[in-house]
Design a protein around this motif. Sequence first.
Motif, PDB file in Angstrom:
ATOM      1  N   ASP A 274    -115.308 -42.024 -18.595  1.00 22.23           N
ATOM      2  CA  ASP A 274    -116.162 -42.714 -19.562  1.00 22.23           C
ATOM      3  C   ASP A 274    -117.042 -41.746 -20.345  1.00 22.23           C
ATOM      4  O   ASP A 274    -117.701 -42.156 -21.308  1.00 22.23           O
ATOM      5  CB  ASP A 274    -117.040 -43.762 -18.858  1.00 22.23           C
ATOM      6  CG  ASP A 274    -116.234 -44.991 -18.460  1.00 22.23           C
ATOM      7  OD1 ASP A 274    -115.156 -45.195 -19.043  1.00 22.23           O
ATOM      8  OD2 ASP A 274    -116.686 -45.723 -17.566  1.00 22.23           O
ATOM      9  N   PHE A 275    -117.071 -40.469 -19.940  1.00 21.56           N
ATOM     10  CA  PHE A 275    -117.750 -39.455 -20.742  1.00 21.56           C
ATOM     11  C   PHE A 275    -116.769 -38.770 -21.694  1.00 21.56           C
ATOM     12  O   PHE A 275    -117.060 -38.584 -22.881  1.00 21.56           O
ATOM     13  CB  PHE A 275    -118.399 -38.393 -19.847  1.00 21.56           C
ATOM     14  CG  PHE A 275    -118.940 -37.221 -20.612  1.00 21.56           C
ATOM     15  CD1 PHE A 275    -120.146 -37.324 -21.299  1.00 21.56           C
ATOM     16  CD2 PHE A 275    -118.235 -36.025 -20.673  1.00 21.56           C
ATOM     17  CE1 PHE A 275    -120.636 -36.249 -22.029  1.00 21.56           C
ATOM     18  CE2 PHE A 275    -118.722 -34.941 -21.395  1.00 21.56           C
ATOM     19  CZ  PHE A 275    -119.928 -35.053 -22.070  1.00 21.56           C
ATOM     20  N   ILE A 276    -115.579 -38.424 -21.181  1.00 20.25           N
ATOM     21  CA  ILE A 276    -114.607 -37.670 -21.975  1.00 20.25           C
ATOM     22  C   ILE A 276    -113.970 -38.535 -23.068  1.00 20.25           C
ATOM     23  O   ILE A 276    -113.833 -38.102 -24.225  1.00 20.25           O
ATOM     24  CB  ILE A 276    -113.507 -37.073 -21.062  1.00 20.25           C
ATOM     25  CG1 ILE A 276    -114.122 -36.005 -20.146  1.00 20.25           C
ATOM     26  CG2 ILE A 276    -112.381 -36.466 -21.893  1.00 20.25           C
ATOM     27  CD1 ILE A 276    -113.164 -35.448 -19.123  1.00 20.25           C
ATOM     28  N   ILE A 277    -113.593 -39.759 -22.719  1.00 22.18           N
ATOM     29  CA  ILE A 277    -112.888 -40.616 -23.681  1.00 22.18           C
ATOM     30  C   ILE A 277    -113.709 -40.866 -24.954  1.00 22.18           C
ATOM     31  O   ILE A 277    -113.177 -40.722 -26.064  1.00 22.18           O
ATOM     32  CB  ILE A 277    -112.454 -41.939 -23.016  1.00 22.18           C
ATOM     33  CG1 ILE A 277    -111.328 -41.663 -22.010  1.00 22.18           C
ATOM     34  CG2 ILE A 277    -111.986 -42.953 -24.063  1.00 22.18           C
ATOM     35  CD1 ILE A 277    -110.919 -42.858 -21.197  1.00 22.18           C
ATOM     36  N   PRO A 278    -114.987 -41.233 -24.854  1.00 23.84           N
ATOM     37  CA  PRO A 278    -115.761 -41.417 -26.089  1.00 23.84           C
ATOM     38  C   PRO A 278    -115.855 -40.154 -26.945  1.00 23.84           C
ATOM     39  O   PRO A 278    -115.828 -40.238 -28.175  1.00 23.84           O
ATOM     40  CB  PRO A 278    -117.152 -41.827 -25.581  1.00 23.84           C
ATOM     41  CG  PRO A 278    -116.901 -42.446 -24.252  1.00 23.84           C
ATOM     42  CD  PRO A 278    -115.777 -41.647 -23.667  1.00 23.84           C
ATOM     43  N   GLN A 279    -115.952 -38.971 -26.280  1.00 18.32           N
ATOM     44  CA  GLN A 279    -116.017 -37.726 -27.044  1.00 18.32           C
ATOM     45  C   GLN A 279    -114.730 -37.491 -27.819  1.00 18.32           C
ATOM     46  O   GLN A 279    -114.753 -37.134 -29.007  1.00 18.32           O
ATOM     47  CB  GLN A 279    -116.292 -36.526 -26.116  1.00 18.32           C
ATOM     48  CG  GLN A 279    -117.499 -36.657 -25.212  1.00 18.32           C
ATOM     49  CD  GLN A 279    -118.771 -37.016 -25.949  1.00 18.32           C
ATOM     50  OE1 GLN A 279    -119.058 -36.455 -26.995  1.00 18.32           O
ATOM     51  NE2 GLN A 279    -119.534 -37.952 -25.411  1.00 18.32           N
ATOM     52  N   LEU A 280    -113.608 -37.700 -27.137  1.00 14.43           N
ATOM     53  CA  LEU A 280    -112.308 -37.539 -27.797  1.00 14.43           C
ATOM     54  C   LEU A 280    -112.122 -38.570 -28.902  1.00 14.43           C
ATOM     55  O   LEU A 280    -111.594 -38.261 -29.980  1.00 14.43           O
ATOM     56  CB  LEU A 280    -111.175 -37.656 -26.767  1.00 14.43           C
ATOM     57  CG  LEU A 280    -111.092 -36.550 -25.710  1.00 14.43           C
ATOM     58  CD1 LEU A 280    -110.004 -36.873 -24.693  1.00 14.43           C
ATOM     59  CD2 LEU A 280    -110.809 -35.198 -26.365  1.00 14.43           C
ATOM     60  N   PHE A 281    -112.558 -39.790 -28.633  1.00 12.95           N
ATOM     61  CA  PHE A 281    -112.431 -40.877 -29.619  1.00 12.95           C
ATOM     62  C   PHE A 281    -113.278 -40.563 -30.851  1.00 12.95           C
ATOM     63  O   PHE A 281    -112.811 -40.706 -31.994  1.00 12.95           O
ATOM     64  CB  PHE A 281    -112.866 -42.201 -28.998  1.00 12.95           C
ATOM     65  CG  PHE A 281    -112.558 -43.403 -29.846  1.00 12.95           C
ATOM     66  CD1 PHE A 281    -111.316 -44.020 -29.775  1.00 12.95           C
ATOM     67  CD2 PHE A 281    -113.511 -43.922 -30.708  1.00 12.95           C
ATOM     68  CE1 PHE A 281    -111.027 -45.131 -30.554  1.00 12.95           C
ATOM     69  CE2 PHE A 281    -113.236 -45.027 -31.499  1.00 12.95           C
ATOM     70  CZ  PHE A 281    -111.989 -45.645 -31.414  1.00 12.95           C
ATOM     71  N   ASN A 282    -114.524 -40.129 -30.628  1.00 13.43           N
ATOM     72  CA  ASN A 282    -115.408 -39.789 -31.744  1.00 13.43           C
ATOM     73  C   ASN A 282    -114.846 -38.621 -32.559  1.00 13.43           C
ATOM     74  O   ASN A 282    -114.847 -38.650 -33.793  1.00 13.43           O
ATOM     75  CB  ASN A 282    -116.807 -39.426 -31.236  1.00 13.43           C
ATOM     76  CG  ASN A 282    -117.561 -40.614 -30.682  1.00 13.43           C
ATOM     77  OD1 ASN A 282    -117.203 -41.765 -30.933  1.00 13.43           O
ATOM     78  ND2 ASN A 282    -118.597 -40.360 -29.901  1.00 13.43           N
ATOM     79  N   ALA A 283    -114.386 -37.582 -31.847  1.00 14.84           N
ATOM     80  CA  ALA A 283    -113.838 -36.415 -32.537  1.00 14.84           C
ATOM     81  C   ALA A 283    -112.579 -36.785 -33.327  1.00 14.84           C
ATOM     82  O   ALA A 283    -112.401 -36.349 -34.469  1.00 14.84           O
ATOM     83  CB  ALA A 283    -113.524 -35.310 -31.533  1.00 14.84           C
TER      84      ALA A 283
END
Length: 305
Positions: A274-283
Amino acid sequence: MASVGLLALIDDIATLLDDVTLMTKVAAKKTAGVLGDDLALNAQQVSGIDASRELPVVWAVAKGSFINKLILVPAALAISAFLPWMVTPLMMLGGLYLCFEGVEKLAHKYINDEAEDDAHHNELVHAVTTPEIDIAEFERSKIKGAIRTDFILSAEIIVISLGVAQGAPIMTQTIVVSLIALAMTIGVYGLVAGIVKFDDAGLALISSAGKDWFAKIKRGVGQSILWLAPKFMKFLSVVGMLAMFLVGGGILVHGLAFLHHWLESLSVGNTVGDFIIPQLFNAGTGLIAGAIVLLLIQGLKRVVR
């Protein structure tokens, strides 16, 4: 009664400070993308300037940046007070611009004319090696260009900060936006001053005379600094570009309901995911949005030509 009023006032002040602290932290995180880009751009702006004039030029640009903030902060607060519906669209535009700028950096060597880049480089070399050129005028031109660039980056910082504080009392908004504007200006130009003198420190250490172990250590440190300086600038540029996608994409995801709901549906229920997925999604969102804007601009350029 007086004591009750005083306690109420202290409580209000404490609440205000808590709100300001929290919002300032969030705003600082959201403006990280602009900070990285600001550092890299301003360090590059003094390229071509004589080493003895680098710090005066940085200081002149910093003063221009303060003036930019004195114009932009009241304007942003006035928009928030009288046209609050404009804050979100402006924030979205700021995020979109960050994404576009990141993609433009990625695609620079493919979309820019190599002859133009060479001509710009030759202009810098010519300016510092030709005595006939008016160095003072050259410096003024560099300073004006840097201040114009700073105006755009400052506008992004202030709009993003204002978006974080949107809905808060006007006093809270004023303090948060002003603190971020002041901290970013001092932080950016303080670091830029350090960056542009980094290689000078290396040269000074290399020139250390003597054959004792201390002199050898200083020369070794100087060589390491000269080796590290260009790599640090490259690292700073890459980190700044990545932050553009993360911050710009995050603004777009937060502002567009369908993207926000889509991101929520990707939750996997564990802390790491839940930390990595939002970062990848935002990027990813930032990369796609920036690419679309870049394609549109390149298409318009072809039509105009």
